[in-house]
Design a protein around this motif. Structure first.
Motif, PDB file in Angstrom:
ATOM      1  N   ILE A   1       0.858  -1.178   0.000  1.00 11.01           N
ATOM      2  CA  ILE A   1       0.000   0.000   0.000  1.00 11.01           C
ATOM      3  C   ILE A   1       0.897   1.231   0.000  1.00 11.01           C
ATOM      4  N   ILE A   2       0.471   2.237  -0.731  1.00 13.98           N
ATOM      5  CA  ILE A   2       1.160   3.521  -0.767  1.00 13.98           C
ATOM      6  C   ILE A   2       0.225   4.553  -0.154  1.00 13.98           C
ATOM      7  N   LEU A   3       0.758   5.304   0.795  1.00 12.17           N
ATOM      8  CA  LEU A   3      -0.033   6.286   1.523  1.00 12.17           C
ATOM      9  C   LEU A   3       0.613   7.661   1.408  1.00 12.17           C
ATOM     10  N   GLU A   4      -0.195   8.676   1.670  1.00 11.84           N
ATOM     11  CA  GLU A   4       0.381  10.013   1.708  1.00 11.84           C
ATOM     12  C   GLU A   4       1.437  10.081   2.809  1.00 11.84           C
ATOM     13  N   HIS A   5       2.454  10.863   2.573  1.00  8.85           N
ATOM     14  CA  HIS A   5       3.526  11.043   3.542  1.00  8.85           C
ATOM     15  C   HIS A   5       3.168  12.211   4.454  1.00  8.85           C
ATOM     16  N   LEU A   6       3.105  11.953   5.755  1.00  9.48           N
ATOM     17  CA  LEU A   6       2.752  12.984   6.722  1.00  9.48           C
ATOM     18  C   LEU A   6       3.932  13.255   7.644  1.00  9.48           C
ATOM     19  N   THR A   7       4.121  14.507   7.998  1.00  5.21           N
ATOM     20  CA  THR A   7       5.095  14.871   9.023  1.00  5.21           C
ATOM     21  C   THR A   7       4.399  14.767  10.372  1.00  5.21           C
ATOM     22  N   LEU A   8       4.863  13.857  11.203  1.00  4.57           N
ATOM     23  CA  LEU A   8       4.175  13.532  12.447  1.00  4.57           C
ATOM     24  C   LEU A   8       4.993  13.961  13.658  1.00  4.57           C
ATOM     25  N   ARG A   9       4.286  14.267  14.720  1.00  2.00           N
ATOM     26  CA  ARG A   9       4.933  14.551  16.003  1.00  2.00           C
ATOM     27  C   ARG A   9       4.077  13.972  17.119  1.00  2.00           C
ATOM     28  N   ALA A  10       4.713  13.580  18.200  1.00  2.00           N
ATOM     29  CA  ALA A  10       3.988  13.039  19.347  1.00  2.00           C
ATOM     30  C   ALA A  10       3.274  14.162  20.093  1.00  2.00           C
ATOM     31  N   PRO A  11       2.108  13.885  20.684  1.00  2.85           N
ATOM     32  CA  PRO A  11       1.454  14.905  21.517  1.00  2.85           C
ATOM     33  C   PRO A  11       2.312  15.220  22.735  1.00  2.85           C
ATOM     34  N   GLN A  12       2.412  16.510  23.051  1.00  2.00           N
ATOM     35  CA  GLN A  12       3.245  16.932  24.176  1.00  2.00           C
ATOM     36  C   GLN A  12       2.493  17.838  25.141  1.00  2.00           C
ATOM     37  N   SER A  13       1.865  18.870  24.632  1.00  2.00           N
ATOM     38  CA  SER A  13       1.208  19.848  25.495  1.00  2.00           C
ATOM     39  C   SER A  13      -0.187  19.379  25.884  1.00  2.00           C
ATOM     40  N   SER A  14      -0.768  20.060  26.868  1.00  2.00           N
ATOM     41  CA  SER A  14      -2.158  19.780  27.241  1.00  2.00           C
ATOM     42  C   SER A  14      -3.091  19.991  26.062  1.00  2.00           C
ATOM     43  N   GLU A  15      -2.800  21.020  25.256  1.00  5.23           N
ATOM     44  CA  GLU A  15      -3.634  21.289  24.085  1.00  5.23           C
ATOM     45  C   GLU A  15      -3.569  20.141  23.085  1.00  5.23           C
ATOM     46  N   ASP A  16      -2.387  19.563  22.913  1.00  6.56           N
ATOM     47  CA  ASP A  16      -2.254  18.406  22.021  1.00  6.56           C
ATOM     48  C   ASP A  16      -3.126  17.255  22.502  1.00  6.56           C
ATOM     49  N   TRP A  17      -3.034  16.953  23.792  1.00  4.57           N
ATOM     50  CA  TRP A  17      -3.788  15.823  24.335  1.00  4.57           C
ATOM     51  C   TRP A  17      -5.291  16.095  24.320  1.00  4.57           C
ATOM     52  N   GLN A  18      -5.682  17.342  24.502  1.00  2.00           N
ATOM     53  CA  GLN A  18      -7.095  17.679  24.394  1.00  2.00           C
ATOM     54  C   GLN A  18      -7.592  17.451  22.972  1.00  2.00           C
ATOM     55  N   ALA A  19      -6.761  17.785  21.990  1.00  2.00           N
ATOM     56  CA  ALA A  19      -7.140  17.552  20.593  1.00  2.00           C
ATOM     57  C   ALA A  19      -7.288  16.060  20.311  1.00  2.00           C
ATOM     58  N   VAL A  20      -6.374  15.241  20.844  1.00  2.00           N
ATOM     59  CA  VAL A  20      -6.482  13.788  20.681  1.00  2.00           C
ATOM     60  C   VAL A  20      -7.770  13.285  21.326  1.00  2.00           C
ATOM     61  N   ALA A  21      -8.085  13.792  22.517  1.00  2.00           N
ATOM     62  CA  ALA A  21      -9.292  13.360  23.223  1.00  2.00           C
ATOM     63  C   ALA A  21     -10.550  13.700  22.438  1.00  2.00           C
ATOM     64  N   LEU A  22     -10.616  14.900  21.886  1.00  2.00           N
ATOM     65  CA  LEU A  22     -11.797  15.301  21.125  1.00  2.00           C
ATOM     66  C   LEU A  22     -11.946  14.464  19.859  1.00  2.00           C
ATOM     67  N   ALA A  23     -10.828  14.172  19.198  1.00  2.00           N
ATOM     68  CA  ALA A  23     -10.891  13.335  17.998  1.00  2.00           C
ATOM     69  C   ALA A  23     -11.368  11.927  18.347  1.00  2.00           C
ATOM     70  N   LEU A  24     -10.835  11.377  19.430  1.00  2.00           N
ATOM     71  CA  LEU A  24     -11.225  10.026  19.817  1.00  2.00           C
ATOM     72  C   LEU A  24     -12.685   9.990  20.265  1.00  2.00           C
ATOM     73  N   ALA A  25     -13.140  11.048  20.915  1.00  2.00           N
ATOM     74  CA  ALA A  25     -14.548  11.109  21.311  1.00  2.00           C
ATOM     75  C   ALA A  25     -15.465  11.114  20.087  1.00  2.00           C
ATOM     76  N   ARG A  26     -15.042  11.768  19.004  1.00  2.00           N
ATOM     77  CA  ARG A  26     -15.833  11.720  17.765  1.00  2.00           C
ATOM     78  C   ARG A  26     -15.901  10.294  17.231  1.00  2.00           C
ATOM     79  N   LEU A  27     -14.764   9.620  17.241  1.00  2.00           N
ATOM     80  CA  LEU A  27     -14.737   8.241  16.757  1.00  2.00           C
ATOM     81  C   LEU A  27     -15.632   7.349  17.597  1.00  2.00           C
ATOM     82  N   HIS A  28     -15.671   7.608  18.898  1.00  2.00           N
ATOM     83  CA  HIS A  28     -16.338   6.710  19.839  1.00  2.00           C
ATOM     84  C   HIS A  28     -17.811   7.031  20.069  1.00  2.00           C
ATOM     85  N   GLN A  29     -18.415   7.804  19.196  1.00  2.00           N
ATOM     86  CA  GLN A  29     -19.854   8.022  19.320  1.00  2.00           C
ATOM     87  C   GLN A  29     -20.591   6.696  19.117  1.00  2.00           C
TER      88      GLN A  29
END
Length: 282
Positions: free
Chosen positions: A85-113
């Motif tokens: 499989i060939i996928l788009e190449h993304l520049t990734l970084r690990a979550p670090q700040s509280s804002e990063d983790w809040q963004a992860v939480a909101l995204a996961l909450a959308r998935l988990h409806q």
């Protein structure tokens, strides 16, 4: 099968007939991965001798993409028994700040409806190199016993007998820790810290093993092989996990620990023994 031939076939399917420069990175537990430059653009690729594993990943990424950001699949091909499989190449970084983790939480909450009734409800797929059965069931306890814990325990023939007996006892007592009818949502299914990151400020999820089930499965995996800060939990569910919820997580941990035992060997036996013993004492 030469990796370059697989990549050439996938690129031809995309309409790219020019030269390409692959760099192989070895990748994850089961696939060879890397990146390549095609017409001046970076692309990411994964190759596996079992094409079914990659095809199941494509299906899972497609399911996730309706809810959260995932890498776009640009091409997927099978040559003989191998796949790429060939996928788009993304520049990734690990979550670090509280804002990063809040963004992860909101995204996961959308998935988990909540998404309908019943559990499994997905084509059988793979978690790492292990087949994962996703037969539909209206009982979460039965599904987790018959499609998760028991198949892994059956494979774990080298597990010490005393530990096997304890895991058998856990399976027999799942009603002590798991609800039978939790809200059913689409799960990532393999959500350790290496399978999510941010691109810019947007959470992105990859390497899934999707099915429908209790959303706490994903939270348990995040805590098992990573460190999840309080800001994530407060955003996701308004509280930090209590003792009852952590007992439920231990059941879900057993599935992943048994799978790791079957894939990577005896170093996981002590963790399986410890988690099973904690449950039986609770």
């Amino acid at each position: 099968m030469k990796y370059e031939l697989l990549l050439r076939t996938a690129l031809d399917k995309m309409g790219h007939s020019g030269a390409f420069e692959p760099t192989f990175k070895g990748g994850g537990d089961t696939a060879v991965s890397g990146e390549m430059v095609v017409n001046g653009a970076f692309l990411f690729f994964k190759i596996h001798e079992n094409a079914e594993i990659l095809q199941s990943e494509v299906s899972a990424l497609e399911a996730l993409s309706a809810h959260v950001r995932v890498p776009r699949v640009l091409s997927s091909v099978q040559v003989e028994h191998a796949g790429v499989i060939i996928l788009e190449h993304l520049t990734l970084r690990a979550p670090q700040s509280s804002e990063d983790w809040q963004a992860v939480a909101l995204a996961l909450a959308r998935l988990h409806q909540p998404a309908g009734e019943g559990y499994g409800r997905f084509a059988d797929n793979y978690i790492g190199g292990s087949i994962q059965r996703n037969h539909s069931d209206d009982s979460w306890q039965r599904f987790f016993a018959e499609c998760r814990l028991q198949p892994q325990l059956d494979r774990a023939i080298a597990l010490p007998a005393a530990v096997r007996r304890d895991v058998d006892k856990v399976i027999a007592r799942l009603a002590d820790w798991l609800p039978d009818r939790p809200a059913s949502a689409l799960l990532h299914g393999d959500l350790w810290s290496g399978n999510f990151a941010l691109t810019g400020d947007t959470p992105v999820f990859y390497d899934p093993a999707c099915y429908y089930g209790d959303p706490q499965v994903d939270l348990a995996m995040m805590a098992l092989f990573g460190s999840t800060p309080e800001s994530f939990y407060l955003t996701y569910m308004g509280a930090t996990p209590d003792a009852d919820l952590r007992c439920r997580w231990w059941v879900y941990d057993l599935y992943h620990l048994l799978n790791h035992f079957n894939l990577f060997g005896s170093s996981y036996a002590a963790s399986i023994a410890r988690v099973a013993a904690k449950l039986l004492r609770s």
